[in-house]
Structures are given as structure tokens and as C-alpha cells.
Scaffold this active site. Structure first.
Site, PDB file in Angstrom:
ATOM      1  N   GLU A  16      99.803  32.285  68.834  1.00  0.00           N
ATOM      2  CA  GLU A  16     100.161  32.226  70.255  1.00  0.00           C
ATOM      3  C   GLU A  16     100.358  33.625  70.836  1.00  0.00           C
ATOM      4  O   GLU A  16     100.911  34.492  70.166  1.00  0.00           O
ATOM      5  CB  GLU A  16     101.469  31.423  70.419  1.00  0.00           C
ATOM      6  CG  GLU A  16     101.341  29.985  69.958  1.00  0.00           C
ATOM      7  CD  GLU A  16     102.632  29.186  70.118  1.00  0.00           C
ATOM      8  OE1 GLU A  16     103.629  29.714  70.670  1.00  0.00           O
ATOM      9  OE2 GLU A  16     102.652  28.019  69.690  1.00  0.00           O
TER      10      GLU A  16
ATOM     11  N   ASP B  23      97.831  26.477  62.302  1.00  0.00           N
ATOM     12  CA  ASP B  23      98.717  27.319  63.116  1.00  0.00           C
ATOM     13  C   ASP B  23      99.487  28.315  62.265  1.00  0.00           C
ATOM     14  O   ASP B  23     100.003  27.964  61.193  1.00  0.00           O
ATOM     15  CB  ASP B  23      99.756  26.429  63.827  1.00  0.00           C
ATOM     16  CG  ASP B  23      99.425  26.209  65.290  1.00  0.00           C
ATOM     17  OD1 ASP B  23      98.546  26.910  65.829  1.00  0.00           O
ATOM     18  OD2 ASP B  23     100.048  25.310  65.890  1.00  0.00           O
TER      19      ASP B  23
ATOM     20  N   LYS C  68      95.328  29.797  64.039  1.00  0.00           N
ATOM     21  CA  LYS C  68      95.650  29.902  65.472  1.00  0.00           C
ATOM     22  C   LYS C  68      96.991  30.596  65.628  1.00  0.00           C
ATOM     23  O   LYS C  68      97.908  30.349  64.821  1.00  0.00           O
ATOM     24  CB  LYS C  68      95.699  28.510  66.123  1.00  0.00           C
ATOM     25  CG  LYS C  68      96.112  28.557  67.594  1.00  0.00           C
ATOM     26  CD  LYS C  68      95.848  27.245  68.324  1.00  0.00           C
ATOM     27  CE  LYS C  68      96.913  26.212  68.170  1.00  0.00           C
ATOM     28  NZ  LYS C  68      98.279  26.626  68.592  1.00  0.00           N
TER      29      LYS C  68
ATOM     30  N   GLU D 211      97.263  25.818  77.297  1.00  0.00           N
ATOM     31  CA  GLU D 211      98.212  24.695  77.344  1.00  0.00           C
ATOM     32  C   GLU D 211      99.024  24.724  78.632  1.00  0.00           C
ATOM     33  O   GLU D 211      99.611  25.753  78.991  1.00  0.00           O
ATOM     34  CB  GLU D 211      99.153  24.755  76.121  1.00  0.00           C
ATOM     35  CG  GLU D 211     100.193  23.643  76.154  1.00  0.00           C
ATOM     36  CD  GLU D 211     100.919  23.434  74.828  1.00  0.00           C
ATOM     37  OE1 GLU D 211     100.587  24.086  73.825  1.00  0.00           O
ATOM     38  OE2 GLU D 211     101.835  22.585  74.820  1.00  0.00           O
TER      39      GLU D 211
ATOM     40  N   ASP E 145     101.676  23.605  64.519  1.00  0.00           N
ATOM     41  CA  ASP E 145     103.080  23.705  64.110  1.00  0.00           C
ATOM     42  C   ASP E 145     103.910  22.648  64.859  1.00  0.00           C
ATOM     43  O   ASP E 145     105.114  22.525  64.640  1.00  0.00           O
ATOM     44  CB  ASP E 145     103.636  25.127  64.273  1.00  0.00           C
ATOM     45  CG  ASP E 145     103.581  25.632  65.701  1.00  0.00           C
ATOM     46  OD1 ASP E 145     103.036  24.927  66.572  1.00  0.00           O
ATOM     47  OD2 ASP E 145     104.092  26.752  65.947  1.00  0.00           O
ATOM     48  N   SER E 146     103.217  21.858  65.719  1.00  0.00           N
ATOM     49  CA  SER E 146     103.853  20.669  66.297  1.00  0.00           C
ATOM     50  C   SER E 146     104.285  19.709  65.193  1.00  0.00           C
ATOM     51  O   SER E 146     104.999  18.746  65.457  1.00  0.00           O
ATOM     52  CB  SER E 146     102.892  19.964  67.268  1.00  0.00           C
ATOM     53  OG  SER E 146     101.639  19.734  66.657  1.00  0.00           O
TER      54      SER E 146
HETATM   55  O1  KIV Z   1     100.993  22.799  67.521  1.00  0.00           O
HETATM   56  C1  KIV Z   1     100.184  22.181  68.235  1.00  0.00           C
HETATM   57  O2  KIV Z   1      99.973  20.960  68.099  1.00  0.00           O
HETATM   58  C2  KIV Z   1      99.477  22.922  69.261  1.00  0.00           C
HETATM   59  C3  KIV Z   1      98.739  22.128  70.298  1.00  0.00           C
HETATM   60  C4  KIV Z   1      99.700  21.568  71.259  1.00  0.00           C
HETATM   61  C5  KIV Z   1      97.677  22.922  70.943  1.00  0.00           C
HETATM   62  O3  KIV Z   1      99.526  24.113  69.277  1.00  0.00           O
END
Ligand code: KIV
Length: 275
Positions: free
Chosen positions: A115, A83, A113, A182, A44-45
């Protein structure tokens, strides 16, 4: 050979390091896949790197599906992990399963993924029970940035380190196939890596983790808004791109691009009939 969650498990057992990079589009995913990277994270970056947001909070399910499906089309061998965006799983176990299912069906993910630690274990268990592999994410979890009060190294106090270790054990127990760590001290990441049976994937967590992940724009010098200490710039593609854009601008304005070799031809017979 297609990477799966079993590949990651086998790599940890054999002591082989796992490589992971982010991607958000088809052509980048294809390059990363061809380079032999084991897993691609549609992080989600993308909110920061592709959409220009300050954080990941505004990223939607539609964003993740749109970019995830593009990446999945480009990744033949890498395991694609998508994510779950902010508030797509925190609200309830039901929401978590429905949204994880959408990322699999519409985004063509190989895994999702999310969090958090013990507080999201019911979600991890339910998603895993639905046949969807889950990668957990501990330490600096960017969706909680407002609760952390900024981008800070996590797990530095005794209480925080104990919580991180017990969260790692809890997500493993709930069924996660891997866990991203992280921005945590390297010695703590080393301890977690020894104490859990699932692969640890580090980002700012030292080199004893079972694998590493980076945001690809960070390692290529394509994103300069913010560069954390843990980033290594492997190439300065950002500079190369900017130089190419400058050269293109100059040639267009000078009338030297396109040149003869870039033109299509038409026969004189046809052309004569137009006058
Ligand atoms: O969203 C992302 O790119 C991440 C990484 C920083 C692990 O969660």
C-alpha cells in the site's frame, strides 16, 4: 492457462476486464481458480475475515505466508498476489525486499501487493529489481486507517485527487505491474485508468477500471461485521451455511444423523468373537 503479470498487461491492451477475488485457504482458492478468475489476492483482509481483528494492523508475515502457501496450492491458473502486511515494507527498502522474497519463497506468491504511493516507490523499485512483480494499492489503504481516521472515500478534494493521480504515475514509473484503487470516486478512477499504462483494479472505484477485486466473503454474504457500499452480494452463502449448521445440530440432537448409509460395517463372524 496460467495467468501471469503479462496476461494482465495484455488484457488491458485488448480492453478485456481482469477479475480478481480474495482467498485465504486451499479449498476456496481451488473453487475460485476453477471459476476462471484471473488473479487471487491473499489480502491482509484475512485479519478481518479469517482472524476476527478489527483492522489489518495485527496481521503478520507468518499469517500471510501460512495462508498464501495454502492458496498457492489451490490455484493452478490464477495469478496469486500476496499482501505485504503492515510494517513488513514501510520500515526500509531492505526489509521490503527480504519480506517480499519470503512471500515468494515460502508463500509461493506470483506477485506481492503493498500500500502507498510515492513514499513507497523506492521499495517498489527494489522489489521489482529483485525480480518480484509488485501490485500497488492506492486510495483507501486500510493499513493507514489510523492516519485516515476511519474508512472514508479518498481523492475527493482537488489536492487529494491530484496526489492520487501522481501516485499512480509514480508507482507505474517505479515498476508496479498493476495498481488497486480502493474507495475512490468513479470519475477519478476513470482518469487514472486512462493516464497510466498499467492495469487498474478497482474496489469501490466504479466500472471503468481495467479490473475488479472483491473480498469473497463480502460477495457471498459470509461476513456481516461491516458491508461497504461498493459490495454486491452475488449469493447469500452465509445464510445457506447457517441453515445447514442448524439442520446438522437438529439431526445430531435427534439422533437421525448419521443414518445407516453413513455407517461402516463389520462381519458378524468378527463381531461374534468379541462377545
Ligand atoms: O486485503 C485486501 O483484501 C485488499 C483488497 C480490499 C484490495 O487489499
Amino acid at each position: 492457462m496460467k495467468n501471469t503479470v503479462l496476461t494482465a498487461k495484455e488484457q488491458k491492451a485488448k480492453g478485456e476486464k481482469i477479475s480478481m477475488l480474495t482467498a485465504y485457504d486451499y479449498s476456496t482458492a481451488k473453487l475460485i481458480d476453477e471459476a476462471g478468475i484471473n488473479m487471487i489476492l491473499v489480502g491482509d483482509s484475512l485479519g478481518n475475515t479469517m482472524l476476527g481483528y478489527e483492522d489489518t494492523i495485527s496481521v503478520t508475515m507468518e499469517d500471510m505466508i501460512h495462508h498464501g502457501a495454502a492458496v498457492a496450492r489451490g490455484a493452478k491458473n490464477a495469478l496469486v498476489v500476496i499482501d505485504m502486511p503492515f510494517m513488513s515494507y514501510q520500515t526500509s527498502v531492505y526489509d521490503a525486499v527480504v519480506n517480499a522474497g519470503r512471500l515468494m519463497k515460502e508463500g509461493r506468491a506470483g506477485a506481492v501487493k503493498l500500500e502507498g504511493g510515492v513514499e513507497v516507490c523506492p521499495q517498489i523499485k527494489a522489489i521489482t529489481d529483485a525480480g518480484i512483480p509488485v501490485c500497488a494499492h492506492l486510495g483507501l489503504t486500510p493499513q493507514s486507517i489510523n492516519a485516515f481516521g476511519g474508512f472514508k472515500v479518498q481523492g475527493k478534494t482537488e489536492a487529494a485527487a491530484k496526489k492520487l493521480l501522481s501516485d499512480a504515475k509514480a508507482v507505474e514509473e517505479a515498476g508496479a505491474f498493476a495498481v488497486v484503487l480502493e474507495c475512490v470516486p468513479a470519475k477519478l478512477a476513470e482518469l487514472v485508468t486512462k493516464e497510466v499504462g498499467i492495469p487498474t483494479i478497482g474496489i469501490g472505484a466504479g466500472n471503468v477500471c481495467d479490473g475488479q477485486v472483491l473480498v469473497y466473503q463480502d460477495m457471498l454474504g459470509m461476513f456481516s461485521d461491516f458491508t461497504p457500499k461498493f459490495v454486491k452480494r452475488f449469493e447469500n452463502i452465509g445464510e445457506i451455511m447457517k441453515n445447514a449448521f442448524v439442520a446438522y445440530d437438529a439431526e445430531v440432537k435427534a439422533g437421525s444423523f448419521p443414518a445407516k448409509e453413513h455407517e461402516y460395517t463389520i462381519s458378524d463372524d468378527v463381531l461374534d468373537k468379541l462377545y
